[in-house]
Design an enzyme around this catalytic site. Sequence first.
Site, mmCIF file in Angstrom:
data_model
loop_
_atom_site.group_PDB
_atom_site.id
_atom_site.type_symbol
_atom_site.label_atom_id
_atom_site.label_comp_id
_atom_site.label_asym_id
_atom_site.label_seq_id
_atom_site.Cartn_x
_atom_site.Cartn_y
_atom_site.Cartn_z
ATOM 1 N N THR A 41 -5.031 -7.482 7.181
ATOM 2 C CA THR A 41 -5.189 -7.525 8.638
ATOM 3 C C THR A 41 -4.837 -8.895 9.228
ATOM 4 O O THR A 41 -4.230 -8.990 10.292
ATOM 5 C CB THR A 41 -6.646 -7.151 9.000
ATOM 6 O OG1 THR A 41 -6.918 -5.869 8.422
ATOM 7 C CG2 THR A 41 -6.861 -7.086 10.487
ATOM 8 N N HIS A 101 -12.008 -6.939 -1.735
ATOM 9 C CA HIS A 101 -11.169 -6.334 -0.690
ATOM 10 C C HIS A 101 -11.709 -6.718 0.687
ATOM 11 O O HIS A 101 -12.830 -7.198 0.809
ATOM 12 C CB HIS A 101 -11.181 -4.806 -0.836
ATOM 13 C CG HIS A 101 -10.250 -4.311 -1.886
ATOM 14 N ND1 HIS A 101 -9.070 -3.666 -1.583
ATOM 15 C CD2 HIS A 101 -10.298 -4.395 -3.230
ATOM 16 C CE1 HIS A 101 -8.443 -3.365 -2.710
ATOM 17 N NE2 HIS A 101 -9.178 -3.792 -3.727
ATOM 18 N N GLY A 102 -10.900 -6.472 1.719
ATOM 19 C CA GLY A 102 -11.380 -6.662 3.087
ATOM 20 C C GLY A 102 -11.743 -8.103 3.395
ATOM 21 O O GLY A 102 -12.793 -8.378 3.988
ATOM 22 N N SER A 103 -10.845 -9.027 3.035
ATOM 23 C CA SER A 103 -11.211 -10.445 3.148
ATOM 24 C C SER A 103 -10.681 -11.138 4.394
ATOM 25 O O SER A 103 -10.840 -12.354 4.527
ATOM 26 C CB SER A 103 -10.689 -11.207 1.932
ATOM 27 O OG SER A 103 -11.076 -10.562 0.765
ATOM 28 N N SER A 104 -10.037 -10.401 5.293
ATOM 29 C CA SER A 104 -9.389 -11.075 6.432
ATOM 30 C C SER A 104 -10.332 -11.933 7.263
ATOM 31 O O SER A 104 -9.979 -13.013 7.687
ATOM 32 C CB SER A 104 -8.681 -10.044 7.323
ATOM 33 O OG SER A 104 -7.437 -9.727 6.747
ATOM 34 N N ASP A 130 -1.297 -1.399 -3.851
ATOM 35 C CA ASP A 130 -2.656 -1.437 -3.310
ATOM 36 C C ASP A 130 -3.140 -0.038 -2.886
ATOM 37 O O ASP A 130 -2.372 0.731 -2.299
ATOM 38 C CB ASP A 130 -2.591 -2.373 -2.083
ATOM 39 C CG ASP A 130 -3.935 -2.818 -1.587
ATOM 40 O OD1 ASP A 130 -4.877 -2.834 -2.390
ATOM 41 O OD2 ASP A 130 -4.035 -3.158 -0.393
ATOM 42 N N GLU A 145 -6.105 -1.822 -11.647
ATOM 43 C CA GLU A 145 -7.330 -2.166 -10.900
ATOM 44 C C GLU A 145 -7.977 -0.862 -10.439
ATOM 45 O O GLU A 145 -7.278 0.058 -9.991
ATOM 46 C CB GLU A 145 -6.931 -3.009 -9.663
ATOM 47 C CG GLU A 145 -8.081 -3.300 -8.718
ATOM 48 C CD GLU A 145 -7.614 -4.062 -7.451
ATOM 49 O OE1 GLU A 145 -6.573 -4.753 -7.502
ATOM 50 O OE2 GLU A 145 -8.300 -3.931 -6.421
ATOM 51 N N GLY A 165 -10.223 -4.448 7.823
ATOM 52 C CA GLY A 165 -9.830 -4.460 9.237
ATOM 53 C C GLY A 165 -10.321 -5.694 9.962
ATOM 54 O O GLY A 165 -10.563 -6.748 9.367
ATOM 55 N N SER A 186 0.857 -1.191 0.000
ATOM 56 C CA SER A 186 0.000 0.000 0.000
ATOM 57 C C SER A 186 0.894 1.243 0.000
ATOM 58 O O SER A 186 2.126 1.137 0.155
ATOM 59 C CB SER A 186 -0.884 -0.001 1.245
ATOM 60 O OG SER A 186 -0.050 0.127 2.389
HETATM 61 O O1 G3H Z 1 -6.392 -4.080 0.007
HETATM 62 C C1 G3H Z 1 -6.298 -4.644 1.074
HETATM 63 C C2 G3H Z 1 -7.416 -5.225 1.718
HETATM 64 O O2 G3H Z 1 -8.609 -5.034 1.181
HETATM 65 C C3 G3H Z 1 -7.196 -5.921 2.969
HETATM 66 O O3 G3H Z 1 -8.297 -5.979 3.807
HETATM 67 O O4 G3H Z 1 -7.083 -5.804 5.954
HETATM 68 O O5 G3H Z 1 -9.449 -6.528 5.850
HETATM 69 O O6 G3H Z 1 -7.661 -8.002 5.020
HETATM 70 P P1 G3H Z 1 -8.123 -6.637 5.240
#
Ligand code: G3H
Length: 330
Positions: free
Chosen positions: A250, A225-228, A92, A145, A192, A53
């Site tokens: 995350t 995105h946000g797949s943690s 990213d 992207e 997160g 990032s």
């Molecule tokens: O681009 C990075 C993410 O979307 C990561 O999301 O921190 O929830 O895994 P995350």
Amino acid sequence: MPFYGGSELANVYDDALEKGFGLVASNIAEPNIMMGLMEGAARKNSDLLLQLSGGASTFAGNEDPVDGLKAMGAYIDTIADQYDIGVFLNMDHQTDLEFIEAQMDLEIPSSIMIDASHEPFEENVARSKEVVEMKEEKGADVLIEAELGQIKGVEDEIESEEAFYTDPEQAVEFVDRTGCDLLAISVGTQHGVAKGKDLELRPDLAADIRQALRDHGLDTPLVLHGSSGVQPDQLQRMLQHGICKVNKDTRYQYEYTRTAYDLYSEDPTNIVPPEGVDADRDTFFNDTDWSPNKDVFDPRVAGRNIRERIADVHAELTEVSGTAGQSRYA
Ligand code: G3H
């Protein structure tokens, strides 16, 4: 094997669309997580997509993001040579056009995400298109992207209090007008620390977006995105709808700190003096009989544990996301 550019990465996405798997795009900010990821991916014969990032580039470069990209790029390139898998780098959540231009000029990343998703639609189109045009003018071997919709939560320097789900018809217009190579969509994940059980995931919406794009002759790979916190069964449902890139940050951050914490809390007196011992670190404990334990505090001890743990976590994720055994470049 040296890490590759956009054309080779596009081949991996073609495979992903055909076979229904998703590359786990894994964020790094320092070398231990990066090395763990390479080990885990290689163990499973999976190609690897790393991500940096803006904040991570700035951190790695001692406050200079361009230096951070150069330093991490050289590190990745050198270590990738030790493995027989394809290694790729995505930049990213990029927002700064000057930095994006430097990324293309340096020819380090395989793909770049322009994130203008927080802007109104027309501004998002304009900024995303500008990056696509920049790539075309430079003839850069990099995929672009872009994101439509908004994901709730905090990622690096970007924070959203609300989620806006992606509209399928708008997605068609967005891809058509921007010419982006990959489209990040908002379908209920969160950046997160978010638990899968609390997410209102919309695989049906991912399916509608995919269908709307295909109806207009667009075979654009989708990005989650946000797949943690997304659980394996939830993820696999999403992968059925053209999602070829699954972003995780995350999860690795937590594994890093938790691994070090577990090591140091096994016996804290390896690091800090026991209760009642008044030892002065400025004299390096010259005034007591107690000494810290170098077999534990040497940073390479925690570093090795972190690499091993990240390797295990990532290896497991390649099974869940279907990239295990699918390396195109082995
Ligand atoms: O681009 C990075 C993410 O979307 C990561 O999301 O921190 O929830 O895994 P995350």
